[in-house]
Design an enzyme around this catalytic site. Sequence first.
Site, PDB file in Angstrom:
ATOM      1  N   ILE A  63       0.880  -1.170   0.000  1.00 10.16           N
ATOM      2  CA  ILE A  63       0.000   0.000   0.000  1.00 10.16           C
ATOM      3  C   ILE A  63       0.913   1.213   0.000  1.00 10.16           C
ATOM      4  O   ILE A  63       1.658   1.434   0.945  1.00 10.16           O
ATOM      5  CB  ILE A  63      -0.917   0.007   1.233  1.00 10.16           C
ATOM      6  CG1 ILE A  63      -1.745  -1.282   1.280  1.00 10.16           C
ATOM      7  CG2 ILE A  63      -1.811   1.241   1.225  1.00 10.16           C
ATOM      8  CD1 ILE A  63      -2.506  -1.470   2.566  1.00 10.16           C
ATOM      9  N   HIS A  64       0.881   1.958  -1.093  1.00  9.87           N
ATOM     10  CA  HIS A  64       1.743   3.132  -1.206  1.00  9.87           C
ATOM     11  C   HIS A  64       0.877   4.381  -1.046  1.00  9.87           C
ATOM     12  O   HIS A  64       0.142   4.754  -1.950  1.00  9.87           O
ATOM     13  CB  HIS A  64       2.466   3.152  -2.544  1.00  9.87           C
ATOM     14  CG  HIS A  64       3.442   4.271  -2.659  1.00  9.87           C
ATOM     15  ND1 HIS A  64       4.664   4.239  -2.042  1.00  9.87           N
ATOM     16  CD2 HIS A  64       3.357   5.466  -3.279  1.00  9.87           C
ATOM     17  CE1 HIS A  64       5.306   5.362  -2.296  1.00  9.87           C
ATOM     18  NE2 HIS A  64       4.523   6.130  -3.045  1.00  9.87           N
ATOM     19  N   VAL A  65       0.951   4.996   0.113  1.00  5.80           N
ATOM     20  CA  VAL A  65       0.098   6.146   0.417  1.00  5.80           C
ATOM     21  C   VAL A  65       0.674   7.403  -0.220  1.00  5.80           C
ATOM     22  O   VAL A  65       1.756   7.853   0.140  1.00  5.80           O
ATOM     23  CB  VAL A  65      -0.046   6.339   1.940  1.00  5.80           C
ATOM     24  CG1 VAL A  65      -0.912   7.547   2.240  1.00  5.80           C
ATOM     25  CG2 VAL A  65      -0.626   5.091   2.586  1.00  5.80           C
TER      26      VAL A  65
END
Length: 85
Positions: A3-5
Amino acid sequence: MIIHVGLDTVELNGEGFDILVKEGDTVKVGYPLSNIDLEFTKSSNKKVVTPVLITNYEDKVKSFHLENNSLRVKCKELVLKCELK
């Protein structure tokens, strides 16, 4: 899962992010992964678009169901369910 915020948020060097889990942790539905200061992120001219990638799909995931295929979701809105092998 990866998950790349946000986009280009790595340039913030972690400022505005409080990560609550580490690699390898097991989490359950509703468990918070991080706290993010969205106002700080936006004021730093960083987009909060968040790609979610499922890695090793064939080895790790028995099945998944997309709960929401909208391009925009709200905070805490269920996006997908995965059943692991």
